[in-house]
Motif scaffolding. Structure first.
Motif, PDB file in Angstrom:
ATOM      1  N   UNK A 580       0.855  -1.181   0.000  1.00 20.83           N
ATOM      2  CA  UNK A 580       0.000   0.000   0.000  1.00 20.83           C
ATOM      3  C   UNK A 580       0.893   1.234   0.000  1.00 20.83           C
ATOM      4  N   UNK A 581       0.502   2.244  -0.760  1.00 20.35           N
ATOM      5  CA  UNK A 581       1.297   3.473  -0.842  1.00 20.35           C
ATOM      6  C   UNK A 581       0.465   4.670  -0.419  1.00 20.35           C
ATOM      7  N   UNK A 582       1.101   5.561   0.326  1.00 14.10           N
ATOM      8  CA  UNK A 582       0.508   6.862   0.629  1.00 14.10           C
ATOM      9  C   UNK A 582       1.413   7.923   0.016  1.00 14.10           C
ATOM     10  N   UNK A 583       1.117   9.185   0.274  1.00 10.91           N
ATOM     11  CA  UNK A 583       1.964  10.239  -0.277  1.00 10.91           C
ATOM     12  C   UNK A 583       3.279  10.363   0.480  1.00 10.91           C
ATOM     13  N   UNK A 584       3.444   9.594   1.547  1.00 13.52           N
ATOM     14  CA  UNK A 584       4.667   9.696   2.347  1.00 13.52           C
ATOM     15  C   UNK A 584       5.467   8.398   2.410  1.00 13.52           C
ATOM     16  N   UNK A 585       4.791   7.263   2.267  1.00 10.52           N
ATOM     17  CA  UNK A 585       5.489   6.004   2.537  1.00 10.52           C
ATOM     18  C   UNK A 585       4.897   4.851   1.742  1.00 10.52           C
ATOM     19  N   UNK A 586       5.666   3.765   1.697  1.00 12.36           N
ATOM     20  CA  UNK A 586       5.263   2.499   1.080  1.00 12.36           C
ATOM     21  C   UNK A 586       5.217   1.445   2.173  1.00 12.36           C
ATOM     22  N   UNK A 587       4.108   0.712   2.248  1.00  9.65           N
ATOM     23  CA  UNK A 587       3.950  -0.364   3.222  1.00  9.65           C
ATOM     24  C   UNK A 587       3.948  -1.701   2.498  1.00  9.65           C
ATOM     25  N   UNK A 588       4.642  -2.696   3.045  1.00 12.25           N
ATOM     26  CA  UNK A 588       4.675  -4.042   2.464  1.00 12.25           C
ATOM     27  C   UNK A 588       4.411  -5.066   3.559  1.00 12.25           C
ATOM     28  N   UNK A 589       3.542  -6.032   3.274  1.00 12.67           N
ATOM     29  CA  UNK A 589       3.162  -7.070   4.223  1.00 12.67           C
ATOM     30  C   UNK A 589       3.476  -8.429   3.601  1.00 12.67           C
ATOM     31  N   UNK A 590       4.202  -9.279   4.342  1.00  9.47           N
ATOM     32  CA  UNK A 590       4.686 -10.544   3.799  1.00  9.47           C
ATOM     33  C   UNK A 590       4.017 -11.743   4.472  1.00  9.47           C
ATOM     34  N   UNK A 591       4.185 -12.895   3.826  1.00 10.17           N
ATOM     35  CA  UNK A 591       3.497 -14.108   4.226  1.00 10.17           C
ATOM     36  C   UNK A 591       3.818 -14.562   5.643  1.00 10.17           C
ATOM     37  N   UNK A 592       5.043 -14.335   6.127  1.00 13.90           N
ATOM     38  CA  UNK A 592       5.414 -14.808   7.459  1.00 13.90           C
ATOM     39  C   UNK A 592       5.172 -13.743   8.533  1.00 13.90           C
ATOM     40  N   UNK A 593       4.467 -12.662   8.164  1.00 17.69           N
ATOM     41  CA  UNK A 593       4.181 -11.607   9.128  1.00 17.69           C
ATOM     42  C   UNK A 593       5.198 -10.484   9.137  1.00 17.69           C
ATOM     43  N   UNK A 594       6.260 -10.582   8.329  1.00 14.63           N
ATOM     44  CA  UNK A 594       7.203  -9.463   8.219  1.00 14.63           C
ATOM     45  C   UNK A 594       6.474  -8.252   7.636  1.00 14.63           C
ATOM     46  N   UNK A 595       6.711  -7.116   8.258  1.00 16.97           N
ATOM     47  CA  UNK A 595       6.019  -5.879   7.885  1.00 16.97           C
ATOM     48  C   UNK A 595       7.077  -4.790   7.709  1.00 16.97           C
ATOM     49  N   UNK A 596       7.100  -4.141   6.550  1.00 15.15           N
ATOM     50  CA  UNK A 596       8.120  -3.124   6.267  1.00 15.15           C
ATOM     51  C   UNK A 596       7.456  -1.856   5.748  1.00 15.15           C
ATOM     52  N   UNK A 597       7.953  -0.700   6.215  1.00 18.48           N
ATOM     53  CA  UNK A 597       7.483   0.594   5.733  1.00 18.48           C
ATOM     54  C   UNK A 597       8.695   1.423   5.327  1.00 18.48           C
ATOM     55  N   UNK A 598       8.701   1.890   4.072  1.00 19.13           N
ATOM     56  CA  UNK A 598       9.757   2.756   3.548  1.00 19.13           C
ATOM     57  C   UNK A 598       9.227   4.180   3.437  1.00 19.13           C
ATOM     58  N   UNK A 599       9.936   5.147   4.029  1.00 22.79           N
ATOM     59  CA  UNK A 599       9.550   6.551   3.946  1.00 22.79           C
ATOM     60  C   UNK A 599      10.345   7.203   2.816  1.00 22.79           C
ATOM     61  N   UNK A 600       9.615   7.826   1.878  1.00 26.85           N
ATOM     62  CA  UNK A 600      10.235   8.271   0.631  1.00 26.85           C
ATOM     63  C   UNK A 600      11.331   9.310   0.823  1.00 26.85           C
ATOM     64  N   UNK A 601      11.010  10.412   1.497  1.00 30.76           N
ATOM     65  CA  UNK A 601      11.835  11.610   1.382  1.00 30.76           C
ATOM     66  C   UNK A 601      13.168  11.517   2.134  1.00 30.76           C
ATOM     67  N   UNK A 602      13.195  10.808   3.267  1.00 30.03           N
ATOM     68  CA  UNK A 602      14.471  10.675   3.983  1.00 30.03           C
ATOM     69  C   UNK A 602      15.030   9.257   3.901  1.00 30.03           C
ATOM     70  N   UNK A 603      14.328   8.363   3.177  1.00 34.46           N
ATOM     71  CA  UNK A 603      14.799   6.992   2.923  1.00 34.46           C
ATOM     72  C   UNK A 603      14.941   6.164   4.204  1.00 34.46           C
ATOM     73  N   UNK A 604      14.251   6.561   5.275  1.00 33.06           N
ATOM     74  CA  UNK A 604      14.252   5.740   6.484  1.00 33.06           C
ATOM     75  C   UNK A 604      13.282   4.578   6.303  1.00 33.06           C
ATOM     76  N   UNK A 605      13.471   3.519   7.109  1.00 33.90           N
ATOM     77  CA  UNK A 605      12.648   2.315   6.983  1.00 33.90           C
ATOM     78  C   UNK A 605      12.451   1.701   8.361  1.00 33.90           C
ATOM     79  N   UNK A 606      11.312   1.060   8.568  1.00 33.53           N
ATOM     80  CA  UNK A 606      11.135   0.212   9.738  1.00 33.53           C
ATOM     81  C   UNK A 606      10.704  -1.169   9.267  1.00 33.53           C
ATOM     82  N   UNK A 607      11.212  -2.194   9.931  1.00 31.07           N
ATOM     83  CA  UNK A 607      10.920  -3.586   9.579  1.00 31.07           C
ATOM     84  C   UNK A 607      10.551  -4.319  10.859  1.00 31.07           C
ATOM     85  N   UNK A 608       9.359  -4.884  10.877  1.00 35.53           N
ATOM     86  CA  UNK A 608       8.888  -5.659  12.022  1.00 35.53           C
ATOM     87  C   UNK A 608       8.819  -7.122  11.603  1.00 35.53           C
TER      88      UNK A 608
END
Length: 659
Positions: A580-608
């Protein structure tokens, strides 16, 4: 900087630079104050700061301006090189002249942003005022354009993105630049752009009390400035349109042989848009150069324009771009139309690849490939179904399903106890086998589990403390991604070099790190494995797209962080369920429950993700450096404020997905 004025004017139609004595080539209200008496005494090579005793060695001249010269200057104690603006006291002897220099220093010294020329120090002796600034070894965009004549659209996107970032920061500080032009955009050794020269900068005043003096560079003045209606942020946006036009076409939009005629064209917003420009470039220039200030886009909206969202934006430019056109050519191992489309889409030298000449030669099918695009203006959800798994009584399943864990949770509400158990234990309670993972019910269940985990963590952890990081073994995460969902689907590369594509029809393909094996997951979960040298006929098209994505990401995109994983040449553990994409970030959801969000402008990321049955959260900062925390540690120790903000935004994205 002001001292680069005379070498930073824009090229005329004949591609020569303005001479300082030409009409309109120097800034209004920056008149040359030449001494008509004896020539000044030769400046010393070694300059000492009277206050600190530090000694500097004056080097070559970098540029000249109405009041000053800019020199390369080296701190003899540290060998650090600065760009030193040196202003003789004789040039600022009148009170209003000295006030102007003092105002420039006062405004510039408090600015701190990666796309603003850094102000280091200033001092003066009996002869001169010295301002030590960040040294940009690639000089300015004016120098680059003089050597190049015109720039390619990917380069223009690259530079504009950084200009907008710096300009947005200035406007947030309520500062107007008032002299944006190519000569005031400096380029560092690493090809990063820095906005400089604050000699005409001013604080933003309320609408009824704005400055009405005419100042700036004639070709870049806005209609409201010429009409003495006052300066606002919109005037800087107008100048940005002039800058974009100049980079693409090699001349300013309102340039004529007569200054009076130039002003007439500006007042009427009358200029031409050659057919060589792409439709998206024309649309953006037209909006930036809207006659009425209120019709121009806000800086926040510029980077969401189709010119950026539908075109290739390089992460980095090579230094060779200073004197020759870059090669963005992307060849594909697929059919010949992929090759022609990629060559046109990603540029090349303008004398070899003409954007529209190529487009006109393509067949209908080729044109569809050529027009691969995505839209960052709106939130886009992949075309999988979003139904939620329901229990027999019609309610969503409890996200805390899993084995019980003995925890000190007495006294807490039942929902809080369940959430904490879930966070510490890392139990998904679903997705028991890969054959179920592409089913819509599983997607909903995994998303709700992650939502519950994030919400529980944010609601229960303290705000001030910072926990210690920990090791995260062989974490898999997305290092690169490509959105071609308008035609095919969403592609990504994992840290173990597996490439995956979630197609628009809900199916998924993975190309393993050996580049020889493909895993195909159908909508209902059937998994097929085959070799790239023996592709079933009905999979040829999708494998072609998969290879195309893999080649493009390998050749054009850089990794998003410092975490690496061991290649998996057997069964892929991770593949995408939904994005899923918003105007600020990209969210990705994976089969094993891994969850990642990439923030466009500063290239920071969180991975759960889960490691050894415990939830781990990894944060990759702007410098692409990663830190991993146990979620159980966050519950007791809190987390940094910037990470908390990103976790809150990620939770909101998940909630939006679930709605």
């Amino acid at each position: 900087m002001e001292l680069l004025r005379n070498i930073s004017q824009q090229p005329t139609n004949s591609n020569r630079m303005y001479e300082p004595n030409q009409p309109g080539s120097c800034e209004l209200r920056r008149k040359r104050t030449e001494d008509h008496g004896h020539a000044p005494a030769e400046m010393s090579k070694i300059i000492t700061d009277p206050a600190t005793g530090k000694c500097y060695c004056r080097g070559k001249v970098l540029g000249k301006g109405g009041f000053a010269k800019c020199y390369e200057m080296t701190d003899l104690s540290t060998s650090k090189v600065y760009a030193a603006k040196i202003i003789p006291h004789t040039r600022v002897s009148k009170p209003h002249q000295r006030e102007k220099i003092d105002r420039e220093i006062e405004l510039h010294r408090v600015l701190h942003h990666k796309h603003i020329v850094h102000f280091y120090h200033h001092f003066e002796d009996k002869d001169n005022i010295y301002i030590l600034l960040e040294y940009c070894s690639r000089r300015s965009l004016a120098h680059i354009l003089k050597a190049r004549k015109v720039l390619t659209e990917p380069e223009v996107r690259y530079y504009l993105r950084q200009i907008v970032s710096g300009l947005k920061y200035l406007h947030e500080q309520e500062i107007l630049h008032r002299d944006l032009k190519l000569g005031n955009f400096f380029v560092s050794e690493s090809m990063e752009l820095k906005v400089g020269d604050f000699g005409l900068a001013a604080k933003l005043e309320p609408a009824g009390n704005r400055r009405k003096t005419i100042c700036g560079t004639p070709n870049y003045l806005s209609p409201e400035v010429l009409n003495k209606q006052g300066h606002g942020c919109e005037s800087d946006v107008w100048a940005l349109g002039c800058v974009m036009y100049t980079m693409l076409l090699g001349r300013p939009p309102f340039e004529t042989t007569n200054l009076k005629e130039t002003y007439r064209c500006i007042r009427e917003a009358r200029y031409s848009l050659p057919s060589s420009l792409s439709p998206q470039a024309k649309q953006l220039i037209s909006s930036l150069l809207a006659k009425a200030p209120e019709d121009r886009p806000h800086l926040d909206h510029i980077l969401r324009h189709d010119f950026f969202s539908q075109g290739f934006v390089p992460e980095r430019l090579p230094a060779s771009c200073c004197h020759s056109a870059p090669e963005f050519h992307v060849s594909s191992p697929a059919k010949s139309f992929f090759k022609k489309a990629a060559a046109a889409l990603f540029g090349g030298k303008r004398d070899k690849v003409k954007y529209y000449e190529t487009l006109n030669k393509l067949t209908k099918e080729e044109e569809e490939i050529y027009k691969l695009r995505h839209d960052l203006k709106k939130t886009v959800i992949s075309q999988q179904q979003q139904s939620k798994q329901m229990t027999e009584d019609g309610r969503p399943p409890s996200p805390s399903a899993g084995r019980p864990v003995a925890l000190a949770t007495e006294g807490l509400p039942p929902t809080t106890r369940d959430t904490i158990r879930l966070i510490v234990r890392g139990s998904l309670g679903s997705c028991s086998s890969s054959s179920e993972c592409l089913e819509d019910s599983t997607t909903g269940s995994v998303a709700e589990t992650i939502t519950s985990v994030l919400r529980g963590c944010l609601e229960n952890m303290p705000k001030d403390d910072i926990p210690n990081g920990t090791e995260c073994s062989n974490l898999q995460w997305v290092t690169k991604w490509v959105d071609y969902s308008n035609k095919y689907g969403f592609g990504y590369q994992l840290s173990d070099h597996i490439v995956g594509v979630l197609f628009n029809n809900g199916t998924h393909m993975s190309l393993l790190a050996d580049k020889k094996t493909v895993h195909y997951y159908a909508e209902l979960g059937q998994c097929s494995v085959f070799s790239t040298s023996d592709v079933p006929e009905h999979f040829v098209g999708q494998v072609t797209v998969l290879k195309y994505f893999a080649h493009y990401m390998e050749e054009n995109l850089m990794d998003g962080g410092d975490l690496v994983s061991q290649p998996d040449t057997h069964m892929p553990r991770l593949y995408l369920l939904q994005w899923l994409k918003s105007d600020r970030a990209l969210m990705m959801l994976f089969n094993d429950g891994t969850f990642q969000v990439n923030f466009y402008h500063d290239h920071t990321k969180i991975i759960l993700c889960t490691q050894r049955e415990e939830y781990m959260l990894t944060y990759i900062n702007e410098e692409r450096v990663s830190t991993t925390f146990r979620l159980s540690s966050l519950l007791t120790s809190g987390c940094p404020a910037d990470l908390r903000q990103r976790m809150e935004y990620s939770l909101n994205m998940l909630l939006q997905r679930c709605n």
